[in-house]
Motif scaffolding. Structure first.
Motif, PDB file in Angstrom:
ATOM      1  N   THR A 146       0.831  -1.210   0.000  1.00 44.76           N
ATOM      2  CA  THR A 146       0.000   0.000   0.000  1.00 44.76           C
ATOM      3  C   THR A 146       0.864   1.258   0.000  1.00 44.76           C
ATOM      4  OG1 THR A 146      -1.560  -1.236   1.379  1.00 44.76           O
ATOM      5  CG2 THR A 146      -1.958   1.110   1.145  1.00 44.76           C
ATOM      6  N   ARG A 186       7.840  -2.759   2.619  1.00 40.12           N
ATOM      7  CA  ARG A 186       8.028  -2.855   4.074  1.00 40.12           C
ATOM      8  C   ARG A 186       8.381  -4.273   4.456  1.00 40.12           C
ATOM      9  NH1 ARG A 186       3.269   1.146   6.362  1.00 40.12           N
ATOM     10  NH2 ARG A 186       3.987   2.873   5.095  1.00 40.12           N
ATOM     11  N   SER A 209       6.327   3.676   8.663  1.00 39.15           N
ATOM     12  CA  SER A 209       5.184   4.381   9.222  1.00 39.15           C
ATOM     13  C   SER A 209       4.848   4.014  10.664  1.00 39.15           C
ATOM     14  CB  SER A 209       3.993   4.151   8.298  1.00 39.15           C
ATOM     15  OG  SER A 209       2.951   4.991   8.646  1.00 39.15           O
ATOM     16  N   HIS A 210       3.654   3.474  10.874  1.00 36.08           N
ATOM     17  CA  HIS A 210       3.186   3.200  12.240  1.00 36.08           C
ATOM     18  C   HIS A 210       3.683   1.854  12.759  1.00 36.08           C
ATOM     19  CE1 HIS A 210       0.717   1.422   9.237  1.00 36.08           C
ATOM     20  NE2 HIS A 210       0.298   0.534  10.120  1.00 36.08           N
ATOM     21  N   ASP A 213       2.531  11.117   9.146  1.00 31.69           N
ATOM     22  CA  ASP A 213       1.439  11.403   8.221  1.00 31.69           C
ATOM     23  C   ASP A 213       0.051  11.073   8.792  1.00 31.69           C
ATOM     24  OD1 ASP A 213       1.783   8.681   8.085  1.00 31.69           O
ATOM     25  OD2 ASP A 213       2.070   8.575   5.915  1.00 31.69           O
ATOM     26  N   ARG A 214       0.018  10.409   9.942  1.00 30.23           N
ATOM     27  CA  ARG A 214      -1.292  10.104  10.529  1.00 30.23           C
ATOM     28  C   ARG A 214      -1.608  11.024  11.701  1.00 30.23           C
ATOM     29  NH1 ARG A 214      -2.525   3.687  10.516  1.00 30.23           N
ATOM     30  NH2 ARG A 214      -1.626   3.249   8.479  1.00 30.23           N
ATOM     31  N   GLU A 239      -8.581   9.233   4.894  1.00 26.08           N
ATOM     32  CA  GLU A 239      -8.748   7.795   5.027  1.00 26.08           C
ATOM     33  C   GLU A 239      -9.163   7.479   6.461  1.00 26.08           C
ATOM     34  OE1 GLU A 239      -6.192   5.090   2.495  1.00 26.08           O
ATOM     35  OE2 GLU A 239      -4.715   6.458   3.306  1.00 26.08           O
ATOM     36  N   SER A 243      -8.025   5.372   8.274  1.00 25.70           N
ATOM     37  CA  SER A 243      -6.875   4.926   9.044  1.00 25.70           C
ATOM     38  C   SER A 243      -6.108   6.093   9.659  1.00 25.70           C
ATOM     39  CB  SER A 243      -5.962   4.129   8.137  1.00 25.70           C
ATOM     40  OG  SER A 243      -5.631   4.898   6.988  1.00 25.70           O
ATOM     41  N   LYS A 251      -0.644  12.342   3.166  1.00 24.99           N
ATOM     42  CA  LYS A 251      -1.451  12.709   4.315  1.00 24.99           C
ATOM     43  C   LYS A 251      -0.527  13.376   5.319  1.00 24.99           C
ATOM     44  CE  LYS A 251      -1.470   7.972   6.179  1.00 24.99           C
ATOM     45  NZ  LYS A 251      -1.059   6.960   5.222  1.00 24.99           N
ATOM     46  N   ARG A 311     -11.026  -6.317   3.603  1.00 24.76           N
ATOM     47  CA  ARG A 311      -9.841  -6.332   2.735  1.00 24.76           C
ATOM     48  C   ARG A 311      -8.621  -6.788   3.526  1.00 24.76           C
ATOM     49  NH1 ARG A 311      -6.708  -1.855   3.551  1.00 24.76           N
ATOM     50  NH2 ARG A 311      -5.433  -2.129   1.720  1.00 24.76           N
ATOM     51  N   SER A 352      -4.697  -6.189   4.526  1.00 26.06           N
ATOM     52  CA  SER A 352      -3.740  -5.092   4.629  1.00 26.06           C
ATOM     53  C   SER A 352      -2.594  -5.280   3.648  1.00 26.06           C
ATOM     54  CB  SER A 352      -3.177  -5.061   6.058  1.00 26.06           C
ATOM     55  OG  SER A 352      -1.921  -4.429   6.081  1.00 26.06           O
ATOM     56  N   GLY A 353      -2.074  -4.148   3.161  1.00 21.92           N
ATOM     57  CA  GLY A 353      -0.910  -4.198   2.264  1.00 21.92           C
ATOM     58  C   GLY A 353       0.300  -3.531   2.892  1.00 21.92           C
ATOM     59  N   THR A 354       0.325  -3.433   4.227  1.00 23.67           N
ATOM     60  CA  THR A 354       1.475  -2.790   4.874  1.00 23.67           C
ATOM     61  C   THR A 354       2.152  -3.660   5.925  1.00 23.67           C
ATOM     62  OG1 THR A 354       0.031  -1.785   6.528  1.00 23.67           O
ATOM     63  CG2 THR A 354       0.575  -0.429   4.621  1.00 23.67           C
ATOM     64  N   ARG A 361      -8.797  -6.790   7.566  1.00 23.02           N
ATOM     65  CA  ARG A 361      -9.475  -5.607   8.078  1.00 23.02           C
ATOM     66  C   ARG A 361     -10.960  -5.701   7.731  1.00 23.02           C
ATOM     67  NH1 ARG A 361      -5.114  -2.784   9.550  1.00 23.02           N
ATOM     68  NH2 ARG A 361      -3.455  -2.214   8.084  1.00 23.02           N
TER      69      ARG A 361
HETATM   70  C1  VG1 Z   1      -2.849   1.109   5.832  1.00 22.00           C
HETATM   71  C2  VG1 Z   1      -4.116   1.922   5.877  1.00 22.00           C
HETATM   72  C3  VG1 Z   1      -4.170   2.863   4.678  1.00 22.00           C
HETATM   73  C4  VG1 Z   1      -2.902   3.734   4.665  1.00 22.00           C
HETATM   74  C5  VG1 Z   1      -1.680   2.841   4.669  1.00 22.00           C
HETATM   75  C6  VG1 Z   1      -0.395   3.641   4.749  1.00 22.00           C
HETATM   76  O1  VG1 Z   1      -2.835   0.298   4.680  1.00 22.00           O
HETATM   77  O2  VG1 Z   1      -5.252   1.101   5.889  1.00 22.00           O
HETATM   78  O3  VG1 Z   1      -5.328   3.643   4.762  1.00 22.00           O
HETATM   79  O4  VG1 Z   1      -2.885   4.546   3.525  1.00 22.00           O
HETATM   80  O5  VG1 Z   1      -1.719   1.976   5.788  1.00 22.00           O
HETATM   81  O6  VG1 Z   1      -0.374   4.458   5.870  1.00 22.00           O
HETATM   82  P1  VG1 Z   1      -3.229  -1.259   4.708  1.00 22.00           P
HETATM   83  O7  VG1 Z   1      -2.968  -1.753   3.321  1.00 22.00           O
HETATM   84  O8  VG1 Z   1      -2.387  -1.878   5.747  1.00 22.00           O
HETATM   85  O9  VG1 Z   1      -4.669  -1.306   5.088  1.00 22.00           O
HETATM   86  V1  VG1 Z   1       1.078   4.766   6.638  1.00 22.00           V
HETATM   87  O10 VG1 Z   1       0.815   5.978   7.809  1.00 22.00           O
HETATM   88  O11 VG1 Z   1       1.456   3.228   7.114  1.00 22.00           O
HETATM   89  O12 VG1 Z   1       2.089   5.293   5.415  1.00 22.00           O
END
Ligand code: VG1
Ligand code: CO
Length: 542
Positions: free
Chosen positions: A17, A21, A112-113, A280-281, A362, A364, A375, A483, A485-487, A495
């Motif tokens: 996403t 990572r 990210s997080h 960004d969050r 979003e 999230s 973001k 869905r 997650s792609g992170t 999710r």
């Molecule tokens: C998650 C969130 C998505 C966000 C992405 C990157 O992705 O759901 O809304 O844009 O993280 O955010 P996923 O594929 O895990 O649902 V960040 O702050 O990790 O750059």
């Protein structure tokens, strides 16, 4: 001297996403990071002599990869790199630097997080010249390159002192170490009514900002405490640490529970906020009230005209598909366009570039606008502060009045983390297979109106992105979305997004999980989550 080093492809470098990572030990494999960086360069054209921005969220392994990226940029023919001091640039700040200095693009090192440390997560992503995350076409091209890579180029320039601001020449390239905060702070000052916010602090408005030992600490200190005069101590955990102090830098009700508890307690300040690893969050909690991110986007959009940067009004609003429809109602009232995109900020880029959307969000905890192409956590905090200062009201007043005007979209996300990948894939595959048979059937007394796998048709470039999440819509407008997650970096995360609209003002103060109980049960009936995952409850509820 430039060296061409032979290497072998790794099969697992498909960007998710938001970039690539993986766990740190994966990145530490021989040439793993080099392969990915070279593949980025190999997928790009026309950057000879141009400038590349490099920065990251300060997590473990950040400094090592920054040195590699600088040396590889020199060897590949970039004319200049701009690097955040200490290797630090928040994601939105990097986006701004790319745009402000009209650079070719940027490399952002972040997971990210996700937690950081020797056994935790690391990430690399590429942002294009508009400041936004590489669009799918480009991430696909990068992935193709990673599968065929045979060598990478690197200049023998030795370690660059990235802690000292200034310019040096190395390997035939200019390396400029920049202050990571100044440009960003100036941008914020140009968008918001700093005088009004300053006056509010002066007259006793109190807030708590928790940087979670991640990248926003220096930004928040400078902007909130120095420029806006919030009392010393407003910012907590403001020193970026490579392991985020051992915590998840994820500003949600699980990992920032201490902030939530404080905001619900008897000595709560007026306003509480937090941001994630790469800045960004945002998490927004008013005194006695948590603002769910989907609501926050809608409320910011409805009130944005109170900030100088948005006083002309909005061109449109965009939200990701799983984000609640609260913003749609605002767009309708404002008479502007509303766009529904797949999850991930990269899908907002075209809409922002084409000036079709001004504010995006979003569920999230990501909110932002056309000021950058990412973001932006602090931006959301500052827009809230601006709105509260101008309206002279509490967050709770703003929220309850918003619900009274537009109705309330009860909303929650349930995550099942680290599920065995095969099980998670099987769950989604079966769900997909039965989509056609769902409409007309009834679950827990609710009738399914339609069910599909979301596909996005980009209105700007015509590209199509398929399989972006399974939606089950009930008669009356409630819905559940599923869905993967792609992170994540280990196993799969399922999710489940649950939403119900409540127009009746007398029913706006229910507990969210209670208000959604029927739908939550229906989601489990439809996807058989509990028995398939062997979990009796989600790992995270937001
Ligand atoms: C998650 C969130 C998505 C966000 C992405 C990157 O992705 O759901 O809304 O844009 O993280 O955010 P996923 O594929 O895990 O649902 V960040 O702050 O990790 O750059
Ligand atoms: Co982030």
């Amino acid at each position: 001297m430039i060296r061409t080093v032979a290497t072998k492809p790794y099969p697992d470098q498909k960007p998710g996403t938001s970039g690539l990572r993986k766990k740190v030990p994966v990145f530490q494999q021989e040439h793993y990071a080099e392969n990915f960086i070279q593949s980025i360069f190999d997928a790009l054209e026309g950057f000879k002599g141009k400038t590349l921005v490099i920065g990251g969220d300060g997590r473990f392994y950040n400094r090592e990869v920054i040195q590699k990226a600088i040396a590889m940029a020199a060897a590949n023919g970039f004319g200049k790199v701009m690097v955040g001091q200490g290797g630090i640039l928040s994601t939105p700040a990097a986006s701004h630097v790319i745009r402000k200095y009209k650079t070719f693009g940027g490399i952002i090192l972040s997971a990210s997080h996700n937690p950081g440390g020797p056994h935790e997560d690391f990430g690399i992503k590429y942002n294009a010249g508009n400041g936004g995350p590489a669009p799918e076409k480009l991430t696909d091209a990068i992935f193709e390159k990673t599968k065929a890579i045979a060598s990478f180029k690197i200049a023998d320039i030795g370690p660059i002192d990235i802690d000292k601001i200034g310019t040096v020449e190395a390997g035939g390239m200019t390396v400029e170490i920049i202050d990571p905060v100044t440009d960003y702070a100036e941008l914020m000052e140009s968008l918001f009514d700093f005088d009004a916010i300053r006056a509010n602090f002066k007259y006793g408005f109190r807030m708590r900002f928790d940087a979670m030992h991640a990248v926003t600490g220096p930004y928040a200190k400078e902007i909130l405490e120095r420029r806006l005069g919030a009392p010393n101590g407003t910012c907590r955990n403001f020193k970026p640490l490579p392991d985020f102090g051992g915590h998840h830098p994820d500003p949600n009700l699980v990992h920032a529970k201490h902030l939530y508890d404080e905001m619900m307690g008897p000595d709560a300040p007026d306003f509480g906020a937090a941001s994630d690893g790469d800045g960004d969050r945002n998490l927004i909690i008013g005194k006695g009230i948590f603002v769910t991110p989907s609501d926050s986007v809608a409320m910011l959009a409805a009130n944005a005209h109170l900030a100088p940067g948005y006083k002309q009004g909005l061109k449109g609003i965009a939200r990701s598909m799983p984000t609640s429809g609260a913003a749609d109602r605002v767009a309708e009232k404002l008479g502007v366009g509303i766009y529904e995109t797949p999850t991930g900020w990269k899908f907002f880029g075209n809409l922002l570039d084409a000036d079709m959307a001004t504010i995006c969000g979003e569920e999230s905890a990501g909110t932002g606008s056309n000021h950058v192409r990412e973001k932006d956590g602090l931006w959301a905090v500052l827009l809230w502060l601006n709105i509260l200062a101008v309206r002279g009201e509490s967050a709770k007043q703003v929220v309850t009045e918003h619900w009274a005007t537009y109705g309330r979209n009860y909303y929650s996300r349930h995550d099942y983390e680290e599920v065995e990948t095969e099980r998670a894939n099987a769950l989604v595959d079966e769900l997909r297979a039965k989509l056609g048979s769902l409409p007309g059937t009834s679950v827990r007394g609710m009738t399914i109106a339609s069910a599909d796998d979301f596909a996005y048709h980009d209105p700007v470039d015509g590209s199509v992105s398929k399989n972006q999440g399974i939606r089950v819509l009930f008669e009356g407008g409630s819905r559940v979305v599923f869905r993967l997650s792609g992170t994540g970096t280990s196993g799969a995360t399922i999710r489940v997004y649950i939403e119900r609209y409540e127009p009746d003002k007398s029913r706006h103060d229910l507990d969210t999980q209670v208000a959604l109980a029927d739908l939550i049960a229906a989601a489990d009936d439809i996807a058989d989550i509990k028995s398939r995952t062997g979990r009796n409850k989600p790992s995270v509820i937001t």
